[in-house]
Scaffold this active site. Sequence first.
Site, PDB file in Angstrom:
ATOM      1  N   ASP A  88       0.867  -1.128  -0.026  1.00  0.00           N
ATOM      2  CA  ASP A  88       0.041   0.108   0.030  1.00  0.00           C
ATOM      3  C   ASP A  88       0.959   1.303   0.041  1.00  0.00           C
ATOM      4  OD1 ASP A  88       0.723  -0.573   2.867  1.00  0.00           O
ATOM      5  OD2 ASP A  88      -0.874   0.945   3.537  1.00  0.00           O
ATOM      6  N   GLU A 152       0.145  -0.918   5.980  1.00  0.00           N
ATOM      7  CA  GLU A 152       1.375  -0.348   6.657  1.00  0.00           C
ATOM      8  C   GLU A 152       0.959   1.027   6.910  1.00  0.00           C
ATOM      9  OE1 GLU A 152       5.225   1.184   8.114  1.00  0.00           O
ATOM     10  OE2 GLU A 152       4.108   1.646   6.223  1.00  0.00           O
TER      11      GLU A 152
END
Length: 455
Positions: A88, A152
């Site tokens: 991400d 994250e």
Amino acid sequence: MDFINNYIETNKERLLDELFALLRIPSVSADPKYKADVARTAHAVADSLRAAGADNVRVNATEGHPIVTAEKIINPSLPTVLCYGHYDVQPADPVDLWDSPPFEPVIKNGNIYARGACDDKGQVYMHVKAFEAMMQNNALPCNVKFIIEGEEEVGSPNLGTFIKENKDLLSCDVILISDTSIIANDVPSVTVGLRGLTYMEVEVTGPNRDLHSGVYGGAVANPINTLCDMISSLIDKDGHITIEGFYDDVALISDSERAEMAKTPFSLDEYKQDLAINDVKGEKGYSTLERSSIRPTLDVNGIWGGYTGEGSKTVLPSKAYAKISMRLVPDQSSEKIAELFDKHFNKIAPPYVKVKVTHHHGGEPVVVPLDFPPMQAAIMAMEKTFGKKPIPTREGGSIPIVAMFEKVLGAKSILMGFGLNSDAIHSPNEHYGLFNYYKGIETLPWFFKYYSELK
Ligand code: BES
Ligand code: ZN
């Protein structure tokens, strides 16, 4: 592992084209609008692992974004390295400050420009490609597992549960992470510490409704003004955070460690020039490097309220808000700091406002001891490919799952990243050097080799 340079040379274009395909998918975890793109990225990562030769490749659904896992067990009696990374990315905003579209990667001046180029798709992909190279050359010297998450950048809210529920799947001897930086391309470094984080949000309420600032201004407290007063009182003139008990658990750094740190190549002039600032500011008694690595901090990450649209509106708003985060160092605890902040913020609230404090995510600080044997393998690998011994550094960023991995899986992490602080991660024009991308692919197999030969 001598094949690796030749492998990179022969596959140079393909190694880049494939990374570009990954960078084109806008996997912004914070914004629900990109949910399908985030999922698509998870599948692309899974496909790349499968193509590289991994077994048991899974895209695991969670309450948020999926977690990709995979493995190659060549012999259960050999040690296992678990590679962690995140696919991400941070939002690209403000998009108009980018010189080229954030999800259309381009190469300029030896760098790949795209959101996620360095943090962390480019670095995750080095792991996939290093694994592919070892597989194709029959050179994988130990077992390897992968866990690549998609949350994250929003504090890994579902990863903790996932690892607790999948301890066997993830069992390993050491964790390898490339999501950090080196000092410079000719000054390699290994990361031996990361800061923790406590992220809070505050709401300050004054009158029960927005008011005319002419009719009420001067007589009723403005919550934005009050919030600003409260925020400015959180740090004193010496740069110390004023929250009671904030420093109680900060571990002292020895003079010899500070002296060692002071040897790190660093130019304050270049630092200021790069940021276009005339001077730096921070805690009294500490250098810029220390302030941004071994000392805790408090920063307002966002503040809003009242009227911010076109033109002007004479309003005395009812509410004001701010997002405030604190970077933590050993042995501070993220939960405890959240409680101290909450208590302090309520205590300093003047009688003419009400405050509401919310705790977002957090993470614990980490230190990786230099005498941890796999660390020696990391040092040897970097020395082999950079031709220079890497310098141990503590970094200021956070990877909250590192402490969790140690607690749940009982394994420590090797933080071997290849980015540069100037790569503009989380900023417009994020980039990653071609040198760094290929150097990572070159270095990681050497880590596997030296690690397998330890003991
Ligand atoms: N790659 C960074 C962490 C990092 C940055 C480590 C610079 C060392 C140097 C990571 O992707 C990140 O940005 N983490 C967040 C964590 C937060 C959202 C919980 C951070 O540090 O803000
Ligand atoms: Zn990041």
